[in-house]
Scaffold this active site. Structure first.
Site, PDB file in Angstrom:
ATOM      1  N   HIS A 291       9.996  -9.218  -2.767  1.00 15.57           N
ATOM      2  CA  HIS A 291       9.448  -7.962  -2.251  1.00 15.57           C
ATOM      3  C   HIS A 291       7.999  -8.053  -1.805  1.00 15.57           C
ATOM      4  O   HIS A 291       7.405  -7.022  -1.469  1.00 15.57           O
ATOM      5  CB  HIS A 291       9.532  -6.860  -3.303  1.00 15.57           C
ATOM      6  CG  HIS A 291      10.922  -6.416  -3.603  1.00 15.57           C
ATOM      7  ND1 HIS A 291      11.531  -5.388  -2.934  1.00 15.57           N
ATOM      8  CD2 HIS A 291      11.825  -6.873  -4.499  1.00 15.57           C
ATOM      9  CE1 HIS A 291      12.745  -5.208  -3.419  1.00 15.57           C
ATOM     10  NE2 HIS A 291      12.956  -6.107  -4.357  1.00 15.57           N
TER      11      HIS A 291
ATOM     12  N   LYS B 208       0.736   6.550  -0.934  1.00 13.51           N
ATOM     13  CA  LYS B 208       1.303   5.283  -1.415  1.00 13.51           C
ATOM     14  C   LYS B 208       0.310   4.722  -2.417  1.00 13.51           C
ATOM     15  O   LYS B 208      -0.765   5.309  -2.607  1.00 13.51           O
ATOM     16  CB  LYS B 208       1.529   4.284  -0.269  1.00 13.51           C
ATOM     17  CG  LYS B 208       0.356   4.154   0.702  1.00 13.51           C
ATOM     18  CD  LYS B 208       0.696   3.312   1.911  1.00 13.51           C
ATOM     19  CE  LYS B 208       1.472   4.037   2.974  1.00 13.51           C
ATOM     20  NZ  LYS B 208       2.873   3.676   3.087  1.00 13.51           N
ATOM     21  N   ARG B 209       0.633   3.592  -3.073  1.00  8.55           N
ATOM     22  CA  ARG B 209      -0.340   2.982  -3.971  1.00  8.55           C
ATOM     23  C   ARG B 209      -1.635   2.723  -3.221  1.00  8.55           C
ATOM     24  O   ARG B 209      -1.624   2.436  -2.025  1.00  8.55           O
ATOM     25  CB  ARG B 209       0.216   1.672  -4.535  1.00  8.55           C
ATOM     26  CG  ARG B 209       1.356   1.844  -5.517  1.00  8.55           C
ATOM     27  CD  ARG B 209       0.919   2.644  -6.740  1.00  8.55           C
ATOM     28  NE  ARG B 209      -0.203   2.007  -7.393  1.00  8.55           N
ATOM     29  CZ  ARG B 209      -0.088   1.005  -8.270  1.00  8.55           C
ATOM     30  NH1 ARG B 209       1.103   0.563  -8.628  1.00  8.55           N
ATOM     31  NH2 ARG B 209      -1.159   0.452  -8.818  1.00  8.55           N
TER      32      ARG B 209
ATOM     33  N   LYS C  94      -3.181  -1.681   2.150  1.00  8.88           N
ATOM     34  CA  LYS C  94      -2.569  -0.458   2.684  1.00  8.88           C
ATOM     35  C   LYS C  94      -3.588   0.356   3.483  1.00  8.88           C
ATOM     36  O   LYS C  94      -3.245   1.305   4.182  1.00  8.88           O
ATOM     37  CB  LYS C  94      -1.955   0.366   1.567  1.00  8.88           C
ATOM     38  CG  LYS C  94      -0.764  -0.368   0.905  1.00  8.88           C
ATOM     39  CD  LYS C  94      -0.061   0.464  -0.121  1.00  8.88           C
ATOM     40  CE  LYS C  94       1.012  -0.288  -0.887  1.00  8.88           C
ATOM     41  NZ  LYS C  94       2.331  -0.269  -0.228  1.00  8.88           N
TER      42      LYS C  94
ATOM     43  N   THR D 272       8.831   1.815   2.479  1.00 10.77           N
ATOM     44  CA  THR D 272       9.999   2.692   2.480  1.00 10.77           C
ATOM     45  C   THR D 272       9.581   4.141   2.711  1.00 10.77           C
ATOM     46  O   THR D 272      10.410   4.963   3.110  1.00 10.77           O
ATOM     47  CB  THR D 272      10.774   2.572   1.152  1.00 10.77           C
ATOM     48  OG1 THR D 272       9.820   2.560   0.093  1.00 10.77           O
ATOM     49  CG2 THR D 272      11.595   1.308   1.110  1.00 10.77           C
TER      50      THR D 272
ATOM     51  N   LYS E 131      11.402   7.502   4.716  1.00 12.17           N
ATOM     52  CA  LYS E 131      11.564   8.848   4.159  1.00 12.17           C
ATOM     53  C   LYS E 131      10.914   9.877   5.078  1.00 12.17           C
ATOM     54  O   LYS E 131      11.425  10.996   5.244  1.00 12.17           O
ATOM     55  CB  LYS E 131      10.940   8.916   2.753  1.00 12.17           C
ATOM     56  CG  LYS E 131      11.630   7.989   1.766  1.00 12.17           C
ATOM     57  CD  LYS E 131      10.815   7.727   0.502  1.00 12.17           C
ATOM     58  CE  LYS E 131      11.367   6.505  -0.231  1.00 12.17           C
ATOM     59  NZ  LYS E 131      10.445   5.953  -1.234  1.00 12.17           N
TER      60      LYS E 131
END
Ligand code: 26V
Length: 841
Positions: free
Chosen positions: A352, A540-541, A546, A648, A652
């Protein structure tokens, strides 16, 4: 389930009376929730038993994962049992607020991010597809921490999710198994080589089973969560046995620590030992139970891989490889070669992440002391593997060392997982390509057939039907109710993409959710946001790759422009952030403080006429995401290309009609291919460009700082007192960009991002055009349902024959049409006809 409103009301009132001994009017929301969940538990129990009986024959899949980020279960159970409308109507009649009751449920957060949520999505998909697939995880006493903000800083509060009990778990103490740690192993030659394990610490693994209910079918699968418990520790503390007493207390504490928290702090040796203990505890307990079940089904061990598939979610459960070897050899007397071929045929592995710091390794000394027998087996696996490598690359020691399972005093879990499984998959096409060509290229050359891609998918039942029931209803009216079973039917929306009447319905639903969210945000933060502004969400984290900072820098830049030109024509925008930082990740925690300070500065400034608002919502979790999805216009998916394996959240959001602004990374690329490049806004360096920069050792951020006035201004504002909190507070962020090389290439992508944001605003202003983009995103989101991914796993990796015929997961381009999975548009002739008659503009 067949039960009418009146019958449900009768059963519910009966339950309230039995549980609480008072009339409904006098009960609290919490008590009402208890009664509802207890009734649901009763409904499920019976179905579970029957489902298990039916499933006994078929091949079973076990999905081993250190995380399961479940989210609240009650509403999902109602949806999957087909009871949601009945229950809503029943409560309406009783004058009870169902939504308020559902808010009383704890959100089980036994995971920290994408990997854990994906595991939960797949449980839902497996049950929906009637596949006998079960989860195996740990029952952490405390979930992932709760996040509070104090003066804009993240404070971690323990997540005491079990404090009032977890109604949906079933403790099965009769199925407890023993796990052994430490001690010594001595070889014994008695015809065959055997090992005697002595002086170990023995721990009980007690399973707690959580039912996983399939959508409108008879399937109820199991998520088995293991809890570490001491053996009997009754003792009397007295002056004469004081030592025994202290030892017993110490033993009890040690044991209970194993399943007390997710990802214990690993900055100390004790912390690292505890993590390894967790990994072994999960894998050993799960495999023992799996083999016991096989025996109950009277299946000989030699047929293991025909009847069982064990999937390991990243490397945390990679000890499944040596543990299965141990069980087969030591406990069941099998020879090495047979045990090895069965192990490889049974186990499969998903990678992952390619982030180097997440590629797990264990120091040999620590590993050997905790798991002496397992170490002997890993050593043997390594020696045999190196011998095989030697055959292939004779004399090439560097190559062999690079691929070995044990080298330089460490055990490499990814290497163990690859050698010991028959399938290795990445989670998006680009990610799999990077694994094959770069990160695991040696292994790909050695085992070309093991590698394959399974692009992630998410459950549309939770993230669309549960999160956005109004949109789900509109989709049903428009393309037919069958889209729920065949998410690809959403392609039937394409002919409506430019239809003003349809667009207006979609817009009205989003407006309703925006207004509801605005009220919740006002309540939670005191910040008033305009439901007619663009809701731009980045959740998100919190992590360097990111790039929450890229978003924040753009906001600062926009603010600077507005200050310079107060009359500037800007569509009002609300920037919404959410996410937790790892407690030990200082820069991520500082990023939260920075964005909160920026929010404070901007939200208080009366001169900008509320054109920009910034909110950072506390304690981002599955429940909060469900509130954000239907209210979001723009979804930020802006990682440094190549770093986000898939993502992901992107999937969504498009299901709910948000438009992505994103980099060409992970799943974004496949979303762009599906929705078309006109319906997503992409920008920035490509993965290959990023990887080339890394190979050259980075770039010089000062060039950008000196060459782009906008960048210079924004960075200077971090350290010149512009932000509340003082000039030195944010210096580490400034330094990370200019003095430590801007590792995640934020400044490099800044100009492209600003242009993309302008383009986004330009498109948003054309309301009809924007809504047509939104419709097209929903239309193409069926491909990203976890049901499609799961069927691919089931067919390609686990070789599982589902009870029910495989459903079709079509795409307009039929790029994952396949003979066995039957994923072709031609399987949905009605839809094909709609599409071929339609014009898509
Ligand atoms: C690794 C480690 C290593 C040490 C300590 C804690 C820790 C926690 C997690 C991990 C692995 C994280 C991997 C992960 O969550 N990957 C995400 O998986 C998603 C589902 O496939 C994917 O969409 C995301 O892009 C990816 O980042």
């Amino acid at each position: 389930m067949n039960i009418d409103k009146e019958e449900f009301q009768r059963q519910y009132l009966d339950k309230v009376a039995k549980l609480h001994g008072k009339p409904l009017e006098e009960t609290s929301d919490g008590e009402r929730y208890q009664a509802l969940s207890s009734l649901i538990r009763d409904y499920i129990g019976q179905r579970w038993l029957l489902s298990r009986r039916r499933q006994r024959q078929g091949k079973q899949v076990y999905y081993l994962s250190i995380e399961f980020l479940l989210g609240r279960l009650t509403d999902m159970y109602l949806i999957n049992l087909g009871l949601r409308d009945t229950v809503a109507a029943a409560f309406f009649d009783l004058g009870v607020d169902l939504a308020a009751i559902l808010e009383s449920e704890e959100d089980p957060g036994l995971g920290n991010g994408g990997l854990g949520r994906l595991a939960a999505c797949y449980l839902d998909s497996m049950a929906a597809e009637s596949l006998p697939g079960h989860g195996c995880g740990l029952r952490y006493r405390y979930g992932f921490f709760e996040q509070d903000f104090v003066n804009g800083r993240q404070i971690e509060v323990p997540d005491d999710w079990l404090k009032t009990g977890f109604i949906y778990e079933f403790r099965r103490s009769d199925e407890a198994v023993e796990i052994r740690f430490g001690g010594t192993v001595t070889p014994e030659l008695n015809g065959k080589l055997r090992y005697r394990h002595e002086n170990y610490e023995s721990v009980l693994a007690v399973p707690y089973d959580v039912p996983v209910v399939g959508h409108l079918n008879d399937t109820v699968n199991t998520l088995r969560l293991w809890s570490a418990e001491p053996h009997r520790t009754d003792f009397v503390c007295s002056a004469t046995n004081r030592n025994d007493c202290l030892k017993t207390i110490e033993y009890k504490n040690d044991v209970e620590a194993i399943t007390s928290v997710l990802y214990p702090d690993d900055s100390t040796r004790d912390g690292r030992v505890l993590r390894l203990k967790q990994h072994y505890f999960l894998t050993s307990a799960s495999l023992q139970a799996i083999l016991a079940d096989l025996a109950r089904r009277d299946i000989p061990l030699t047929r293991l891989s025909d009847h069982v598939a064990v999937h390991i979610n990243d490397t945390h459960p990679a000890l499944a490889v040596p543990e299965l070897m141990r069980l087969l050899i030591d406990e069941h007397g099998m020879g090495w070669d047979e045990a090895w071929s069965l192990t490889v045929a049974t186990i499969s592995y998903t990678n992952h992440t390619i982030m180097p710091e997440a590629l797990e390794t264990w120091p040999v000394d620590l590993f050997q002391a905790l798991l002496p027998r397992i170490f002997v087996i890993v050593n043997e696996i390594n020696e045999r593997f190196c011998r095989e490598l030697w055959q292939r690359y004779p004399g090439d020691w560097d190559h062999i060392r690079a691929m070995a399972v044990i080298a330089d005093g460490t055990i490499r879990m990814a290497h163990l997982a690859i050698a010991g499984s028959h399938s290795v998959n990445g989670v998006a096409q680009l990610h799999t390509r990077i694994l094959k060509e770069r990160v695991m290229s040696d292994f790909h050359q050695f085992y070309p057939d093991k590698f394959n891609n399974k692009t992630n998918g998410v459950t549309h039942r939770r993230f669309l039907i549960k999160a956005n029931p109004q949109l789900a209803a509109l989709l049903g009216e428009t393309v037919g109710e069958q889209w729920v079973q065949y998410p690809c039917d959403l392609l039937g929306l394409l002919p409506h993409a430019a239809d003003p009447a349809f667009q207006d319905k979609l817009a009205a639903i989003r407006r309703w959710h925006k207004s509801k969210l605005a009220a919740q945000i006002l309540d939670a933060t005191g910040v008033r946001i305009d439901p007619d502004s663009i809701f731009d969400t980045h959740v998100k984290r919190i992590h360097g790759y990111k790039r929450q900072t890229l978003n924040a820098f753009h906001i600062m830049h926009l603010y600077n422009r507005l200050k310079a030109d107060p009359g500037m024509d800007l569509t009002p925008r609300t920037f919404i952030f959410g996410g937790k930082a790892a407690p030990a990740y200082r820069l991520a925690k500082l990023t939260i403080r920075f964005i909160n300070a920026l929010a404070d500065k901007i939200n208080r400034d009366k001169t900008i006429n509320d054109k920009i608002k910034v909110v950072f919502l506390e304690n981002y979790n599955v429940s909060l995401l469900e509130k954000l999805l239907p209210a979001t216009d723009v979804s930020e998916q802006i990682p440094t290309a190549s770093r986000e394996a898939c993502g992901t959240g992107n999937m969504k959001f498009i299901m709910n009609g948000s438009v992505i602004i994103g980099t060409l990374d992970g799943g974004n690329i496949e979303i762009r291919n599906a929705v078309g490049e006109d319906n997503i806004i992409t920008f920035g360096l490509t993965a290959d460009e990023v990887l080339n920069i890394y190979e050259r050792g980075g770039y010089n951020p000062w060039d950008i700082y000196c060459g782009d006035e906008r960048v210079k201004t924004v960075l200077d504002q971090l350290v010149n007192g512009f932000l509340p909190g003082g000039p030195d507070e944010y210096r580490p962020i400034f330094d990370s960009f200019l003095h430590h090389g801007d590792h995640f290439l934020v400044l490099k992508d800044f100009a492209a991002y600003v242009d993309a944001q302008k383009e986004l605003e330009r498109r948003y202003r054309d309301r009809r055009h924007w809504l047509s983009m939104s419709v097209r995103n929903i239309a193409h989101s069926g491909k990203f349902s976890g049901d499609r991914t799961f069927t691919e796993y089931a067919v390609d990796i686990w070789r599982l024959r589902p009870e029910a015929p495989v459903r079709c997961y079509c795409s307009a381009d039929e790029d994952f049409a396949r003979a066995e999975g039957g994923c072709t548009l031609s399987r949905r002739p009605a839809l094909q006809a709609t599409l071929s008659n339609a014009t898509y503009n």
